[in-house]
Structure formats: C-alpha cells, structure tokens
Motif scaffolding. Structure first.
Motif, PDB file in Angstrom:
ATOM      1  N   ARG A  21      -0.735   5.321  -2.075  1.00 43.85           N
ATOM      2  CA  ARG A  21       0.341   4.342  -2.229  1.00 43.85           C
ATOM      3  C   ARG A  21       0.288   3.279  -1.123  1.00 43.85           C
ATOM      4  NH1 ARG A  21       2.916   9.245  -2.507  1.00 43.85           N
ATOM      5  NH2 ARG A  21       2.960  10.088  -4.600  1.00 43.85           N
ATOM      6  N   GLU A  22       1.309   3.237  -0.262  1.00 43.48           N
ATOM      7  CA  GLU A  22       1.378   2.205   0.779  1.00 43.48           C
ATOM      8  C   GLU A  22       0.920   2.755   2.123  1.00 43.48           C
ATOM      9  OE1 GLU A  22       5.066   0.072   0.841  1.00 43.48           O
ATOM     10  OE2 GLU A  22       5.177   0.050  -1.335  1.00 43.48           O
ATOM     11  N   THR A  23      -0.258   3.376   2.143  1.00 44.35           N
ATOM     12  CA  THR A  23      -0.833   3.931   3.361  1.00 44.35           C
ATOM     13  C   THR A  23      -2.254   3.414   3.511  1.00 44.35           C
ATOM     14  OG1 THR A  23      -1.729   5.885   2.249  1.00 44.35           O
ATOM     15  CG2 THR A  23       0.522   6.057   3.070  1.00 44.35           C
ATOM     16  N   GLY A  24      -2.930   3.834   4.549  1.00 40.78           N
ATOM     17  CA  GLY A  24      -4.327   3.454   4.754  1.00 40.78           C
ATOM     18  C   GLY A  24      -4.508   2.697   6.049  1.00 40.78           C
ATOM     19  N   LEU A  25      -5.436   1.759   6.054  1.00 41.37           N
ATOM     20  CA  LEU A  25      -5.635   0.872   7.202  1.00 41.37           C
ATOM     21  C   LEU A  25      -4.581  -0.223   7.088  1.00 41.37           C
ATOM     22  CD1 LEU A  25      -7.226   0.032   9.686  1.00 41.37           C
ATOM     23  CD2 LEU A  25      -8.768  -1.221   8.188  1.00 41.37           C
ATOM     24  N   LEU A  26      -3.584  -0.191   7.953  1.00 50.93           N
ATOM     25  CA  LEU A  26      -2.415  -1.061   7.829  1.00 50.93           C
ATOM     26  C   LEU A  26      -2.478  -2.300   8.708  1.00 50.93           C
ATOM     27  CD1 LEU A  26       0.188   1.845   7.831  1.00 50.93           C
ATOM     28  CD2 LEU A  26      -0.726   0.622   5.847  1.00 50.93           C
ATOM     29  N   GLY A  27      -3.272  -2.254   9.751  1.00 51.66           N
ATOM     30  CA  GLY A  27      -3.368  -3.412  10.629  1.00 51.66           C
ATOM     31  C   GLY A  27      -4.543  -3.301  11.577  1.00 51.66           C
ATOM     32  N   LEU A  28      -5.062  -4.445  11.976  1.00 49.20           N
ATOM     33  CA  LEU A  28      -6.219  -4.520  12.858  1.00 49.20           C
ATOM     34  C   LEU A  28      -6.072  -5.806  13.672  1.00 49.20           C
ATOM     35  CD1 LEU A  28      -9.035  -3.117  13.236  1.00 49.20           C
ATOM     36  CD2 LEU A  28      -9.908  -4.740  11.575  1.00 49.20           C
ATOM     37  N   ALA A  29      -6.188  -5.704  15.001  1.00 52.17           N
ATOM     38  CA  ALA A  29      -6.030  -6.895  15.842  1.00 52.17           C
ATOM     39  C   ALA A  29      -6.839  -6.756  17.125  1.00 52.17           C
ATOM     40  CB  ALA A  29      -4.559  -7.101  16.197  1.00 52.17           C
ATOM     41  N   LEU A  30      -7.309  -7.883  17.620  1.00 45.54           N
ATOM     42  CA  LEU A  30      -7.948  -7.941  18.932  1.00 45.54           C
ATOM     43  C   LEU A  30      -6.894  -8.317  19.973  1.00 45.54           C
ATOM     44  CD1 LEU A  30     -11.174  -9.902  17.985  1.00 45.54           C
ATOM     45  CD2 LEU A  30     -11.008  -7.464  18.513  1.00 45.54           C
ATOM     46  N   HIS A  31      -7.075  -7.866  21.200  1.00 47.57           N
ATOM     47  CA  HIS A  31      -6.182  -8.238  22.288  1.00 47.57           C
ATOM     48  C   HIS A  31      -6.151  -9.767  22.387  1.00 47.57           C
ATOM     49  CE1 HIS A  31      -4.761  -8.868  26.375  1.00 47.57           C
ATOM     50  NE2 HIS A  31      -4.269  -7.628  26.313  1.00 47.57           N
ATOM     51  N   PRO A  32      -4.983 -10.366  22.678  1.00 49.06           N
ATOM     52  CA  PRO A  32      -4.908 -11.838  22.760  1.00 49.06           C
ATOM     53  C   PRO A  32      -5.886 -12.465  23.746  1.00 49.06           C
ATOM     54  CG  PRO A  32      -2.709 -10.893  22.795  1.00 49.06           C
ATOM     55  CD  PRO A  32      -3.679  -9.742  22.885  1.00 49.06           C
ATOM     56  N   GLY A  33      -6.288 -11.732  24.775  1.00 50.46           N
ATOM     57  CA  GLY A  33      -7.231 -12.258  25.754  1.00 50.46           C
ATOM     58  C   GLY A  33      -8.670 -11.862  25.487  1.00 50.46           C
ATOM     59  N   PHE A  34      -8.939 -11.242  24.324  1.00 50.87           N
ATOM     60  CA  PHE A  34     -10.282 -10.749  24.003  1.00 50.87           C
ATOM     61  C   PHE A  34     -11.312 -11.837  24.269  1.00 50.87           C
ATOM     62  CE2 PHE A  34     -13.833  -9.732  21.246  1.00 50.87           C
ATOM     63  CZ  PHE A  34     -13.981  -8.379  21.454  1.00 50.87           C
ATOM     64  N   PRO A  35     -12.409 -11.554  24.907  1.00 44.54           N
ATOM     65  CA  PRO A  35     -12.992 -10.259  25.233  1.00 44.54           C
ATOM     66  C   PRO A  35     -12.611  -9.689  26.594  1.00 44.54           C
ATOM     67  CG  PRO A  35     -14.628 -11.929  25.669  1.00 44.54           C
ATOM     68  CD  PRO A  35     -13.397 -12.638  25.147  1.00 44.54           C
ATOM     69  N   ASP A  36     -11.669 -10.303  27.293  1.00 46.10           N
ATOM     70  CA  ASP A  36     -11.268  -9.740  28.587  1.00 46.10           C
ATOM     71  C   ASP A  36      -9.757  -9.574  28.603  1.00 46.10           C
ATOM     72  OD1 ASP A  36     -11.326  -8.852  31.195  1.00 46.10           O
ATOM     73  OD2 ASP A  36     -11.283 -10.876  32.037  1.00 46.10           O
ATOM     74  N   PRO A  37      -9.234  -8.427  28.280  1.00 42.97           N
ATOM     75  CA  PRO A  37      -9.869  -7.117  28.116  1.00 42.97           C
ATOM     76  C   PRO A  37     -10.437  -6.930  26.712  1.00 42.97           C
ATOM     77  CG  PRO A  37      -7.501  -6.840  27.977  1.00 42.97           C
ATOM     78  CD  PRO A  37      -7.748  -8.305  28.266  1.00 42.97           C
ATOM     79  N   PRO A  38     -11.432  -6.061  26.573  1.00 41.82           N
ATOM     80  CA  PRO A  38     -12.142  -5.882  25.299  1.00 41.82           C
ATOM     81  C   PRO A  38     -11.478  -4.852  24.373  1.00 41.82           C
ATOM     82  CG  PRO A  38     -13.212  -4.588  26.969  1.00 41.82           C
ATOM     83  CD  PRO A  38     -12.083  -5.313  27.654  1.00 41.82           C
ATOM     84  N   TYR A  39     -10.206  -5.076  24.022  1.00 40.01           N
ATOM     85  CA  TYR A  39      -9.475  -4.075  23.244  1.00 40.01           C
ATOM     86  C   TYR A  39      -9.308  -4.467  21.779  1.00 40.01           C
ATOM     87  CZ  TYR A  39      -8.210  -1.982  27.712  1.00 40.01           C
ATOM     88  OH  TYR A  39      -8.237  -1.393  28.954  1.00 40.01           O
ATOM     89  N   LEU A  40      -9.458  -3.453  20.930  1.00 40.23           N
ATOM     90  CA  LEU A  40      -9.226  -3.545  19.495  1.00 40.23           C
ATOM     91  C   LEU A  40      -8.085  -2.594  19.181  1.00 40.23           C
ATOM     92  CD1 LEU A  40     -10.109  -4.233  16.524  1.00 40.23           C
ATOM     93  CD2 LEU A  40     -11.666  -2.285  16.703  1.00 40.23           C
ATOM     94  N   TYR A  41      -7.059  -3.074  18.486  1.00 41.12           N
ATOM     95  CA  TYR A  41      -5.899  -2.260  18.111  1.00 41.12           C
ATOM     96  C   TYR A  41      -5.951  -1.983  16.618  1.00 41.12           C
ATOM     97  CZ  TYR A  41      -4.211  -3.608  22.684  1.00 41.12           C
ATOM     98  OH  TYR A  41      -4.101  -3.802  24.038  1.00 41.12           O
ATOM     99  N   VAL A  42      -5.652  -0.736  16.246  1.00 40.24           N
ATOM    100  CA  VAL A  42      -5.719  -0.322  14.842  1.00 40.24           C
ATOM    101  C   VAL A  42      -4.433   0.430  14.491  1.00 40.24           C
ATOM    102  CG1 VAL A  42      -7.043   0.983  13.142  1.00 40.24           C
ATOM    103  CG2 VAL A  42      -8.221  -0.088  15.046  1.00 40.24           C
ATOM    104  N   TYR A  43      -3.839   0.064  13.365  1.00 38.67           N
ATOM    105  CA  TYR A  43      -2.644   0.725  12.828  1.00 38.67           C
ATOM    106  C   TYR A  43      -3.062   1.344  11.506  1.00 38.67           C
ATOM    107  CZ  TYR A  43       2.145   0.964  10.862  1.00 38.67           C
ATOM    108  OH  TYR A  43       3.315   1.372  10.296  1.00 38.67           O
TER     109      TYR A  43
END
Length: 75
Positions: A21-43
């Motif tokens: 239903r309404e589940t799964g990969l819900l969000g994906l974002a890079l840190h606003p300062g990417f690549p410093d810091p080199p963070y990827l966020y996943v919901y």
C-alpha cells in the motif's frame, strides 16, 4: 550512479524495504551541504523482527562508492 557519462552497475545502496500500500522507499535526500558532509538520508518502511512493519529515517555516508555507515536517526 552515473560517472563520466556511464551508469555504474553497482548500486549505491541496498535496503530490505517493505512495499505494501503506502509503504516502501518514502524519501531520499542528500545533506544540504553535500558533498561536505557526505550524507545521504533515507526514509523507508521495514519489517522489524516479530513487530509487523515500521518506518525509519537513516543516514549513510556516501563518498567514493556505495553508501556505508548506516546510522538510524528515527525508528
């Protein structure tokens, strides 16, 4: 990921994601300062052992290859 105009056959990240239903990969974002810091966020939705399903926000280090060093921020 695309590098020098070519698609890298290796995935950036692999997750066990529940997709109902309404589940799964819900969000994906890079840190606003990417690549410093080199963070990827996943919901995403996952299935904790013996607990049905739940949503999670996790942070990964995404630098020079696949995403690594998962840190759960919200469970």
């Amino acid at each position: 990921m695309v590098q020098a105009g070519l698609l890298d056959p290796e995935p950036v990240l692999e997750l066990d994601v529940v997709h109902l239903r309404e589940t799964g990969l819900l969000g994906l974002a890079l840190h606003p300062g990417f690549p410093d810091p080199p963070y990827l966020y996943v919901y995403y939705t996952y299935a904790p052992t013996g607990m049905g399903i739940a949503n999670r926000v996790a942070r990964f280090r995404f630098q020079d290859g696949p995403a690594t060093e998962m840190e759960v921020l919200l469970d």
